[in-house]
Design a protein around this motif. Structure first.
Motif, short mmCIF file in Angstrom:
data_model
loop_
_atom_site.label_atom_id
_atom_site.label_comp_id
_atom_site.label_asym_id
_atom_site.label_seq_id
_atom_site.Cartn_x
_atom_site.Cartn_y
_atom_site.Cartn_z
N THR A 274 0.83 -1.20 0.00
CA THR A 274 0.00 0.00 0.00
C THR A 274 0.86 1.25 0.00
O THR A 274 0.65 2.17 -0.79
CB THR A 274 -0.90 0.01 1.26
N LEU A 275 1.85 1.27 0.89
CA LEU A 275 2.72 2.44 1.01
C LEU A 275 3.56 2.66 -0.25
O LEU A 275 3.92 3.78 -0.59
CB LEU A 275 3.65 2.28 2.22
N GLU A 276 3.84 1.54 -0.96
CA GLU A 276 4.69 1.67 -2.15
C GLU A 276 3.98 2.31 -3.33
O GLU A 276 4.59 2.48 -4.39
CB GLU A 276 5.25 0.29 -2.54
N GLU A 277 2.70 2.68 -3.16
CA GLU A 277 2.04 3.45 -4.22
C GLU A 277 2.88 4.70 -4.52
O GLU A 277 2.95 5.15 -5.65
CB GLU A 277 0.63 3.85 -3.78
N ALA A 278 3.50 5.26 -3.48
CA ALA A 278 4.33 6.45 -3.65
C ALA A 278 5.56 6.14 -4.51
O ALA A 278 6.03 6.98 -5.28
CB ALA A 278 4.77 6.99 -2.29
N LYS A 279 6.07 4.91 -4.38
CA LYS A 279 7.28 4.52 -5.11
C LYS A 279 7.06 4.49 -6.62
O LYS A 279 7.97 4.76 -7.40
CB LYS A 279 7.72 3.14 -4.60
N TYR A 280 5.84 4.13 -7.02
CA TYR A 280 5.56 3.97 -8.45
C TYR A 280 4.84 5.18 -9.05
O TYR A 280 4.45 5.15 -10.21
CB TYR A 280 4.73 2.69 -8.66
N ALA A 281 4.67 6.22 -8.27
CA ALA A 281 4.01 7.43 -8.78
C ALA A 281 5.00 8.28 -9.57
O ALA A 281 6.21 8.11 -9.46
CB ALA A 281 3.43 8.24 -7.61
N ASP A 282 4.45 9.20 -10.36
CA ASP A 282 5.31 10.11 -11.13
C ASP A 282 5.80 11.28 -10.29
O ASP A 282 6.84 11.86 -10.57
CB ASP A 282 4.54 10.63 -12.36
N MET A 283 5.02 11.64 -9.29
CA MET A 283 5.44 12.71 -8.38
C MET A 283 4.77 12.53 -7.02
O MET A 283 3.81 11.79 -6.88
CB MET A 283 5.14 14.09 -8.97
N ILE A 284 5.32 13.22 -6.02
CA ILE A 284 4.82 13.15 -4.65
C ILE A 284 4.18 14.49 -4.29
O ILE A 284 4.80 15.55 -4.47
CB ILE A 284 5.96 12.87 -3.65
N LEU A 285 2.94 14.44 -3.80
CA LEU A 285 2.28 15.62 -3.25
C LEU A 285 2.29 15.45 -1.73
O LEU A 285 1.56 14.64 -1.18
CB LEU A 285 0.85 15.74 -3.78
N HIS A 286 3.16 16.20 -1.07
CA HIS A 286 3.36 16.08 0.38
C HIS A 286 2.47 17.10 1.08
O HIS A 286 2.69 18.31 0.97
CB HIS A 286 4.85 16.33 0.69
N VAL A 287 1.45 16.60 1.78
CA VAL A 287 0.50 17.48 2.47
C VAL A 287 0.92 17.63 3.93
O VAL A 287 1.14 16.63 4.62
CB VAL A 287 -0.94 16.91 2.39
N VAL A 288 1.05 18.88 4.37
CA VAL A 288 1.50 19.18 5.73
C VAL A 288 0.42 19.97 6.46
O VAL A 288 -0.15 20.91 5.88
CB VAL A 288 2.82 20.00 5.71
N ASP A 289 0.14 19.61 7.70
CA ASP A 289 -0.82 20.36 8.52
C ASP A 289 -0.10 21.58 9.11
O ASP A 289 0.59 21.49 10.12
CB ASP A 289 -1.35 19.46 9.65
N ALA A 290 -0.27 22.73 8.44
CA ALA A 290 0.43 23.94 8.87
C ALA A 290 -0.04 24.44 10.23
O ALA A 290 0.67 25.19 10.90
CB ALA A 290 0.23 25.05 7.82
N SER A 291 -1.24 24.01 10.66
CA SER A 291 -1.77 24.48 11.94
C SER A 291 -1.21 23.70 13.12
O SER A 291 -1.42 24.07 14.27
CB SER A 291 -3.30 24.37 11.94
N ASN A 292 -0.50 22.59 12.83
CA ASN A 292 0.08 21.80 13.91
C ASN A 292 1.43 22.39 14.31
O ASN A 292 2.31 22.55 13.46
CB ASN A 292 0.26 20.34 13.46
N PRO A 293 1.62 22.73 15.59
CA PRO A 293 2.88 23.35 16.01
C PRO A 293 4.10 22.47 15.78
O PRO A 293 5.23 22.95 15.73
CB PRO A 293 2.67 23.63 17.51
N ASP A 294 3.88 21.16 15.62
CA ASP A 294 5.00 20.23 15.42
C ASP A 294 5.13 19.79 13.96
O ASP A 294 5.63 18.71 13.67
CB ASP A 294 4.81 18.99 16.31
N TYR A 295 4.70 20.66 13.05
CA TYR A 295 4.66 20.26 11.63
C TYR A 295 6.05 19.92 11.09
O TYR A 295 6.20 19.05 10.24
CB TYR A 295 4.00 21.34 10.77
#
Length: 417
Positions: A274-295
């Motif tokens: 399941t996690l390896e879906e990222a390995k076979y993708a053309d690009m990575i969209l990294h979503v970050v929770d900007a409201s979390n103080p520990d982002y």
């Protein structure tokens, strides 16, 4: 008239326990996350206890003085369960339960329990059961007594009481069966992956820390209805949805399981396909929770997990999400030195999504090639490939055929020539 009674599952009262080492680890941050995990698993946190040590106590995780302090807390706060922030050995769990006379679980059991409760598909359930059995098989010696005192609640979901009592041979047999079933599932996933590759539609893997807003973003971009909740690990199963850009190009977005600090190795093993879906993708969209103080810590966890999976050669777009929840005085110059592009968005409020799609298009088209050719009229069907997966810049109908100037993915170019 007969009386009616409403029955509610009693929520457990938990005390969180952690050991703070001299390596500048932010224990409070880790316990905040552990409290969220407890909430997701169905427990209310009623207290915390932290001990500063150079190393965990080999027999009881914390020292004798802190055990006495913990006994008083349990009595005063009427706690049902102790949740330790690190993975404990069977001996540590057994000894602590003997001293405290309440259930003791660790962070790994908590996460496995949440995965067991949230698995929806047959694949997800197989992966969770496999992770739980691998975890228990490696720790069966010394756990028998503590398992018999577990009762209900957190740590008992998934395979169930009967399976918890299986001996090594039965667990080994069950793991073999699950591995065979998962191999079939992985084969099906690889077939679907190959079909997506043949279709040449570029794939964007949405990754990020759990509860960063990945499912909300997928739903908003593709008008889907993937489950989205303000909870850790609300969704476990990867979901792929298509989107057609303004110029007619189709791209696929795949939502992956959320990452978390101290993600149990048994889960990474079980969910590897399941996690390896990222390995076979053309690009990575990294979503970050900007409201979390520990982002910033959460971003590092995501990159560490991607490295473990062997994902390191993809273009990365980092989207700082939930900007609508960031107070004006807290706004800063958002940076991610490991990504190619950084944007600020709010998936829920639909802010910054046009710019996001423009940047995705640019990064994907960096792998495109120009093609200039006259196609005979009997090959006119090939133009549909260009319209679907590339960008048709010029199209002229001439006596000798159709003149085309276009940008197409590299894998499509061969089919057109």
């Amino acid at each position: 008239m007969a009386e009616t009674f409403e029955t509610l599952e009693k929520r457990e009262r938990a005390i969180l326990v952690a050991v703070e080492f001299n390596d500048e680890t932010d224990v409070e941050c880790s316990l905040n996350e552990l409290e969220e995990l407890a909430e997701t698993a169905g427990a209310d946190t009623v207290g915390r206890l932290i001990q500063k040590r150079e190393a965990v106590h080999p027999g009881t995780y914390i020292g004798k003085g802190k055990i006495e302090e913990l006994q008083e807390l349990i009595y005063r706060l009427r706690a049902d369960v102790i949740v330790c922030d690190d993975e404990l050995s069977p001996a540590q769990i057994g000894n602590l339960q003997e001293e405290l006379q309440v259930k003791v679980i660790d962070r790994t059991v908590m996460i496995l329990d949440i995965f067991a409760a949230h698995a929806r598909t047959s694949e997800g359930k197989l992966q969770v059961e496999l992770a739980q059995l691998r975890y228990r098989a490696s720790r069966l010696v010394g756990l028998r007594q503590s398992l018999s005192r577990l009762g209900g609640g957190i740590g008992t979901r998934g395979p169930g009481e009967k399976k918890l009592e299986m001996d090594r041979r039965l667990i080994k047999e069950r793991i073999s069966i699950l591995n065979r079933q998962l191999k079939e599932v992985v084969k099906n996933r690889e077939t679907m992956r190959r079909q997506r590759t043949r279709s040449a539609a570029p794939t964007v893997a949405i990754v990020g820390y759990t509860n960063a807003g990945k499912s909300t973003l997928l739903n908003t971009l593709t008008e889907s209805n993937v489950l989205e909740e303000d909870k850790l690990f609300a969704t476990l199963d990867p979901t792929t949805r298509g989107l057609t850009l303004a110029d007619g190009q189709k791209i696929l977005f795949t939502d992956t399981v959320g990452f978390i600090s101290k993600l149990p190795h048994t889960l990474i093993q079980a969910f590897r396909s399941t996690l390896e879906e990222a390995k076979y993708a053309d690009m990575i969209l990294h979503v970050v929770d900007a409201s979390n103080p520990d982002y910033d810590m959460q971003m590092e966890v995501v990159y560490d997990t991607l490295r473990e999976l062997g994902v390191g050669d993809k273009p990365v777009l980092t989207a700082f999400n939930k900007m609508d929840l960031v107070k004006p005085e807290e706004k800063e110059d958002w940076k991610d030195l490991k990504s190619d592009v950084v944007l600020q968005i709010s998936a829920k409020k639909k802010i910054g999504l046009e710019a996001l799609l423009e940047q995705i298009e640019k990064l994907l088209k960096a792998g495109f090639v120009k093609i200039e050719k006259v196609f005979p009229y009997e090959e006119a069907g090939k133009l549909q490939l260009i319209r679907q997966y590339g960008k048709l810049e010029t199209e002229e109908y001439r006596e000798d055929g159709i003149y085309i100037l276009a940008s197409v993915p590299g894998e499509i170019e061969g089919r057109l020539r």
